[in-house]
Each structure stands twice: as structure tokens, then as C-alpha cells.
Design a protein around this motif. Structure first.
Motif, PDB file in Angstrom:
ATOM      1  N   GLN A 438       0.832  -1.020  -0.190  1.00  0.00           N
ATOM      2  CA  GLN A 438      -0.346  -0.402  -0.150  1.00  0.00           C
ATOM      3  C   GLN A 438       0.569   1.430   0.322  1.00  0.00           C
ATOM      4  OE1 GLN A 438      -1.904   1.266   4.060  1.00  0.00           O
ATOM      5  NE2 GLN A 438      -3.482   1.423   2.030  1.00  0.00           N
ATOM      6  N   ALA A 439       1.581   1.717   1.009  1.00  0.00           N
ATOM      7  CA  ALA A 439       2.683   2.388   0.731  1.00  0.00           C
ATOM      8  C   ALA A 439       3.610   2.741  -0.263  1.00  0.00           C
ATOM      9  CB  ALA A 439       3.238   1.950   1.620  1.00  0.00           C
ATOM     10  N   ASP A 440       4.228   1.044  -0.846  1.00  0.00           N
ATOM     11  CA  ASP A 440       4.774   1.644  -1.965  1.00  0.00           C
ATOM     12  C   ASP A 440       3.626   2.030  -3.660  1.00  0.00           C
ATOM     13  OD1 ASP A 440       7.021   0.005  -0.853  1.00  0.00           O
ATOM     14  OD2 ASP A 440       6.475  -1.601  -2.009  1.00  0.00           O
ATOM     15  N   TRP A 441       2.764   1.518  -3.260  1.00  0.00           N
ATOM     16  CA  TRP A 441       1.508   1.572  -4.166  1.00  0.00           C
ATOM     17  C   TRP A 441       1.429   3.564  -4.146  1.00  0.00           C
ATOM     18  CZ3 TRP A 441      -3.008   4.690  -4.529  1.00  0.00           C
ATOM     19  CH2 TRP A 441      -3.585   4.826  -5.797  1.00  0.00           C
ATOM     20  N   MET A 442       1.296   3.965  -2.812  1.00  0.00           N
ATOM     21  CA  MET A 442       1.120   5.196  -2.764  1.00  0.00           C
ATOM     22  C   MET A 442       2.042   6.217  -3.114  1.00  0.00           C
ATOM     23  SD  MET A 442       1.137   7.167   1.060  1.00  0.00           S
ATOM     24  CE  MET A 442      -0.871   6.365   2.016  1.00  0.00           C
ATOM     25  N   GLU A 443       3.380   5.788  -2.999  1.00  0.00           N
ATOM     26  CA  GLU A 443       4.029   7.088  -3.448  1.00  0.00           C
ATOM     27  C   GLU A 443       4.691   6.909  -4.924  1.00  0.00           C
ATOM     28  OE1 GLU A 443       8.599   7.308  -2.879  1.00  0.00           O
ATOM     29  OE2 GLU A 443       7.957   5.182  -2.033  1.00  0.00           O
ATOM     30  N   ALA A 444       3.601   5.718  -5.570  1.00  0.00           N
ATOM     31  CA  ALA A 444       4.342   5.761  -7.027  1.00  0.00           C
ATOM     32  C   ALA A 444       3.163   6.708  -6.994  1.00  0.00           C
ATOM     33  CB  ALA A 444       4.221   4.444  -7.447  1.00  0.00           C
ATOM     34  N   ALA A 449       1.184  11.324 -10.074  1.00  0.00           N
ATOM     35  CA  ALA A 449      -0.531  12.315 -10.011  1.00  0.00           C
ATOM     36  C   ALA A 449       0.513  14.416  -9.856  1.00  0.00           C
ATOM     37  CB  ALA A 449      -1.162  12.834  -8.735  1.00  0.00           C
ATOM     38  N   LEU A 450       1.528  14.298  -8.460  1.00  0.00           N
ATOM     39  CA  LEU A 450       2.027  15.244  -8.326  1.00  0.00           C
ATOM     40  C   LEU A 450       3.206  15.751 -10.093  1.00  0.00           C
ATOM     41  CD1 LEU A 450       2.497  15.690  -4.816  1.00  0.00           C
ATOM     42  CD2 LEU A 450       0.764  16.804  -5.852  1.00  0.00           C
ATOM     43  N   SER A 451       3.766  15.538 -10.717  1.00  0.00           N
ATOM     44  CA  SER A 451       4.276  15.451 -11.336  1.00  0.00           C
ATOM     45  C   SER A 451       3.292  16.299 -12.668  1.00  0.00           C
ATOM     46  CB  SER A 451       5.024  14.244 -12.430  1.00  0.00           C
ATOM     47  OG  SER A 451       4.035  13.487 -12.745  1.00  0.00           O
ATOM     48  N   LYS A 491       7.433  11.374   4.975  1.00  0.00           N
ATOM     49  CA  LYS A 491       8.291  10.795   4.130  1.00  0.00           C
ATOM     50  C   LYS A 491       8.526  12.163   2.987  1.00  0.00           C
ATOM     51  CE  LYS A 491      10.614   7.570   6.499  1.00  0.00           C
ATOM     52  NZ  LYS A 491      11.564   5.962   5.708  1.00  0.00           N
ATOM     53  N   ILE A 492       7.198  11.550   1.821  1.00  0.00           N
ATOM     54  CA  ILE A 492       6.660  12.076   0.765  1.00  0.00           C
ATOM     55  C   ILE A 492       6.586  13.476   0.938  1.00  0.00           C
ATOM     56  CG2 ILE A 492       5.375  12.291  -1.507  1.00  0.00           C
ATOM     57  CD1 ILE A 492       4.894   9.553  -0.453  1.00  0.00           C
ATOM     58  N   ARG A 493       5.705  13.779   1.911  1.00  0.00           N
ATOM     59  CA  ARG A 493       5.591  15.751   2.614  1.00  0.00           C
ATOM     60  C   ARG A 493       6.905  16.332   2.872  1.00  0.00           C
ATOM     61  NH1 ARG A 493       2.832  18.074   7.580  1.00  0.00           N
ATOM     62  NH2 ARG A 493       2.039  19.675   6.977  1.00  0.00           N
ATOM     63  N   ASP A 494       7.550  15.943   3.522  1.00  0.00           N
ATOM     64  CA  ASP A 494       8.711  16.342   3.559  1.00  0.00           C
ATOM     65  C   ASP A 494      10.077  16.923   2.919  1.00  0.00           C
ATOM     66  OD1 ASP A 494       8.182  15.941   6.532  1.00  0.00           O
ATOM     67  OD2 ASP A 494       9.585  14.725   6.615  1.00  0.00           O
ATOM     68  N   LYS A 495       9.489  16.252   1.388  1.00  0.00           N
ATOM     69  CA  LYS A 495      10.827  15.704   0.549  1.00  0.00           C
ATOM     70  C   LYS A 495       9.810  17.014  -0.128  1.00  0.00           C
ATOM     71  CE  LYS A 495      10.376  13.395  -2.583  1.00  0.00           C
ATOM     72  NZ  LYS A 495      10.853  11.757  -3.313  1.00  0.00           N
TER      73      LYS A 495
END
Length: 501
Positions: A438-444, A449-451, A491-495
Motif C-alpha cells: 500500500q505504501a509503495d503504491w501510494m508513493e508511486a 499525480a504531482l508531476s 517522508k513524501i510530504r517532507d521532501k
């Protein structure tokens, strides 16, 4: 004459097969009304329209996963097509189209992908040439499809990295990217604190059914508590949808007016007016209406759909000059259109709304996937990227107001369906769902989306495994403890926060 397919699995033709979530597919990959069934050893697509038609259905492609996949559109003929071949043909054709759209042909870094594409195309070409040996053709096509799915997902990720770098260098990200949808029925203090402390914004549903349990009665207690709490913490709020025409979201008493458009319009107008006046100081972005294009709970003409949407958006603008407004495009892959010929396909609805002069500021979509419900069967990363691209032509920002997939592979007795939704029946992203996957899918998906330069914000659909909409879909468990997906999202948000500096 129907379009017919032979279906092969592991080198043998199936004499029995139960298609799952099968739909007829028309131009632009839009589901269209039609009957899909397995009869006399053939998958049959019946339509009154004799034009070329494809089929979409849940298909297990092996180790790369099981997804809702589609064939090319095919002319009816007496001889059956081979389903395996046509599924592979469609995916490879779509990859070539997107390579051109994404201008990847001239990039040196894309050459390894081009070589792999040619290998898959060679397998498909051999399958097409060997259709007089259908079992062999199907096996070759299965190999080509599996390679194509993996390749297309990797291309989507590669393309997102290019676009993210451009967006980062231009400092073109919104200020409040990362959100989470609120469950207004949860009053737990830790739930409130975790949401307010870890997200840039909150999506606050305002269910008409909850707020107006009886005609003439308004009960805003549950929403009031959340609006006040978020306002005190200065958390931007995306409110709504204020009106959701999904049958599960409308008050029971409203259905006596389902065939009276004027009364329905007036009731919706009055309800929106009440909410806008009440929450005008707490809301940053108004999600005005959803579900109207599905035409399920009430029956409206195309003109009435657009007129009612425009009326409600204009009402918010008149009451609050300068307010930002959204309209939700429900089930953006359009599955509902295959079941209801009076509905309007999602992108067609959005395009007509854009052309009608409606002063909305963006569109919203929800992408809750991985459960066996209409609109929620699993799609792969490439399909998600392609869907988002289709919104780029509308000229308005896109807001993802609910993104979610399961965190488990079995039904969840504690979810909103009380265990009736089984993720194993709705597709598989590479392997059975678990917390890590689930976390891997979320990150991908967040990166894809945000690209997209037109995607402004993304909100996760379930904060905790409390009355959640997707089995194990919460970022927190039922004791409000962080799960792997929560830690990954932080982690994604911090990045992204570092990129905005």
C-alpha cells in the motif's frame, strides 16, 4: 452481429469463464451501454450500435498483477477474436501513443524502454501471425501483455520524474499539497490531532443525508465540530461535495421529488445557500456538486445536468465573491456510463461544463481503488497517468480529494461495508495487498499525480481504520497508531516541502 472472443488460459481454451466487471468500450476508451456475457464457449459483446466495440474486464496478467484492462475497438464479424491478443494489442498501441504525447522518442534515457517495447511488439506480431494456432497465439500475447504492463508502468514513473524535475525547478507546486479526508463521525481527539498536525489541508465532507435527516430539519452538529476544530488550527478546508447525487448520499425524503426538476433544483439551491452562509469563514475551497452526471438517483436531461451544476456553482460565487469552487467528476474512468444510457461520460460532462461559461476554479476526482465496487476495480499506474492526462485539456486545475487502496488482502469486518468488500476480488498490484505494498503504491501514485502541472492537491481517503471506505485503507490503525503508509506519506510530504523552499 456481436463482437466475440475466444478466451485462453495457460495454453487451453476456456469452456467456462465468468467475466468480472465486464463492459463494452467505445471511442476514447469510454464505457458504453452493452451486454457482455460468456455463452457457448465465447465472450460475447452485444450492442445495438453496429460500430466497432471493445471490451473491458478484470484480467489476471500474471506476476505483474490483475487489472481492469481493455481491448482495441473491433468490428463485429463471424469469426471470434482472441481476447488475449486484443488485450496485448491495446496496451502496446497505447504505449506508442503516450510515448508521442510525452515526447519520449528523442530522449537518450528512454532508449532502453524503446528496446523493450520492440521486444513486446515482436511477440505480439508473432501472436497475430499465428492466430491459426490460437493456443500458441494466446501464449505469445500473454507474454507480450505482461511485458507491456511492466514497461508502461516504468514509463509512467520515468515520465513523472522528468515532469517533477521541471515543476521543482520552476517552484510550481501549490502551498497546500497534502491533505486527508475527514470522517465527520469520528470525534476522537487523537484522530483530530493527527490530522491537524500532519496534513496541509483537510477534505471535509458535508453529506446532505447527514445534515438534513428530515425535510426542513438541519442538523450540523457533527460538521460544526470539525469546522471549528480545523478553523482554530488554521487548517485550510476543502468542503463538500455540498450536493452529492449518488443515491447513497441523498436524504431519503428527497426521493419523492426525483421526477420534479424544479423542486429538486430549489431544494439543492436552498441547501447550498445554508451551508455557504454557515461555513463561509471556515472554508477555503468549495466542492459544490458531485454525481450529477451519473443520473442514478434522479433522472435529468443533459441540459438539466449542466444547468443545475452551473446554478449551484454560481450561487456560491454570488454569496462569496472570490470564493474558489470545484465540481467533482465522479467515477472518472466512466464505468457508470456502461450501465446507464441516460448518463453523461465523465470527461464529456467536464468538457461541456468548461464550455458552458460556468465560473468554476477546478475539477475534483476520487481514486479509491482495489475493491469490487463500480468505479473501484484496480487500474495500473499507466492507466492512472493516462486518466490524469485527459484532464489537462480542460484548462483548469485538478484536485484529487480521495486517493486510497487496501492495506490488506482480505475483507475488513470493521470497514464501512462491514466486511462485504473483498480486495482479492478487485485486482492485484503485483502481489496481494499488504501494508508495505500500500505504501509503495501510494508513493508511486503521488509522484505521478504531482508531476502533472495541472494537479494542485492530493488527499488520502482514510485517515484511520475507523469506519473506513477501503479495507485496511487507513494511514492509522484502529488504535490510531501510524502504519507504514502514514510514515511513507510523511517522508513524501517532507521532501516536497524542501522542494518548495
Amino acid at each position: 452481429m456481436p463482437v466475440k472472443f475466444e478466451v485462453y488460459r495457460d495454453g487451453r481454451r476456456l469452456s467456462e469463464y465468468q467475466p468480472v466487471c465486464a463492459m463494452a468500450i467505445g471511442p476514447e476508451s469510454v464505457p458504453v451501454p452493452g451486454e457482455v456475457l460468456f455463452r457457448d464457449g465465447l465472450l460475447v459483446v452485444n450492442r445495438t450500435d453496429p460500430s466497432p466495440t471493445g471490451v473491458s474486464l478484470l484480467w489476471d496478467a500474471g506476476s505483474c498483477g490483475a487489472y481492469l484492462l481493455e481491448t482495441t475497438r473491433l468490428a463485429p464479424r463471424e469469426k471470434p477474436y482472441i481476447l488475449n491478443v486484443e488485450l496485448a494489442r491495446m496496451r502496446l498501441m497505447k504505449i506508442v501513443q503516450k510515448q508521442e504525447d510525452w515526447t519520449l522518442f528523442d530522449l537518450p534515457q528512454a532508449q532502453p524502454y524503446e528496446l523493450r517495447l520492440r521486444e513486446a511488439q515482436s511477440l505480439l506480431a508473432e501472436a497475430i501471425s499465428r492466430q491459426d494456432e490460437p493456443r500458441l497465439a494466446a501464449a505469445l500475447a500473454d507474454d507480450a501483455l505482461a511485458r507491456a504492463i511492466v514497461l508502461s508502468e516504468e514509463l509512467s514513473t520515468f515520465h513523472s520524474e522528468i515532469l517533477l524535475a521541471k515543476r521543482r525547478s520552476a517552484n510550481a507546486f501549490a502551498r497546500y499539497i497534502f491533505g486527508c479526508r475527514v470522517d465527520v463521525g469520528v470525534r476522537n481527539q487523537r484522530y483530530r490531532e493527527m490530522l491537524a498536525s500532519n496534513f496541509d489541508h483537510a477534505v471535509l465532507p458535508m453529506p446532505w443525508k447527514l445534515i438534513a435527516p428530515r425535510e426542513g430539519i438541519i442538523d450540523t452538529e457533527e460538521v460544526d465540530g470539525w469546522a471549528e476544530s480545523l478553523s482554530r488550527r488554521r487548517i485550510p478546508v476543502v468542503a463538500g461535495p455540498l450536493i452529492n447525487f449518488d443515491e447513497s448520499e441523498l436524504p431519503d425524503w428527497l426521493f419523492i421529488w426525483e421526477n420534479d426538476f424544479e423542486t429538486l433544483r430549489d431544494l439543492a439551491f436552498e441547501h447550498v445557500q445554508t451551508l455557504v452562509q454557515r461555513y463561509r469563514r471556515a472554508v477555503s475551497l468549495w466542492n459544490v456538486v458531485s454525481g450529477i452526471s451519473m443520473n442514478r438517483a434522479v433522472t435529468l436531461s443533459f441540459e438539466q445536468m449542466i444547468d443545475l451544476t452551473r446554478l449551484l456553482v454560481t450561487q456560491v460565487k454570488n454569496a462569496l465573491p472570490g470564493a474558489r469552487t470545484l465540481v467533482t467528476v465522479p467515477m472518472p474512468f466512466g464505468e457508470y456510463n456502461a450501465r446507464n444510457p441516460t448518463s453523461m461520460p465523465p470527461l464529456h460532462y467536464a468538457e461541456m461544463l468548461s464550455q458552458s461559461g460556468t465560473s468554476l476554479d477546478g475539477f475534483a476526482i476520487e481514486l479509491e481503488l482495489g475493491v469490487p465496487q463500480p468505479g473501484m476495480f484496480l487500474r495500473d499506474l499507466f492507466q492512472i497517468s493516462c486518466l490524469l492526462d485527459r484532464f489537462s485539456t480542460l484548462g483548469r486545475p485538478l484536485f484529487i480529494t480521495a486517493l486510497c487502496v487496501p492495506g490488506r488482502w482480505s475483507p475488513d469486518p470493521a470497514d464501512r461495508s462491514e466486511g462485504r468488500l473483498d480486495p482479492s476480488q478487485a485486482g492485484r498490484w503485483r502481489r496481494p495487498w499488504d501494508a508495505q505494498l500500500q505504501a509503495d503504491w501510494m508513493e508511486a501514485v503521488y509522484h505521478i499525480a504531482l508531476s502533472k502541472p495541472f494537479v494542485e492537491t492530493v488527499a488520502w481517503g482514510n485517515l484511520a481504520d475507523i469506519e473506513h471506505t477501503v479495507p485496511g485503507g487507513g494511514l492509522l490503525d484502529d488504535m490510531y497508531q501510524p502504519k507504514t503508509s502514514f510514515e511513507r506519506l510523511m517522508k513524501i510530504r517532507d521532501k516536497f516541502a524542501q522542494w518548495r523552499r
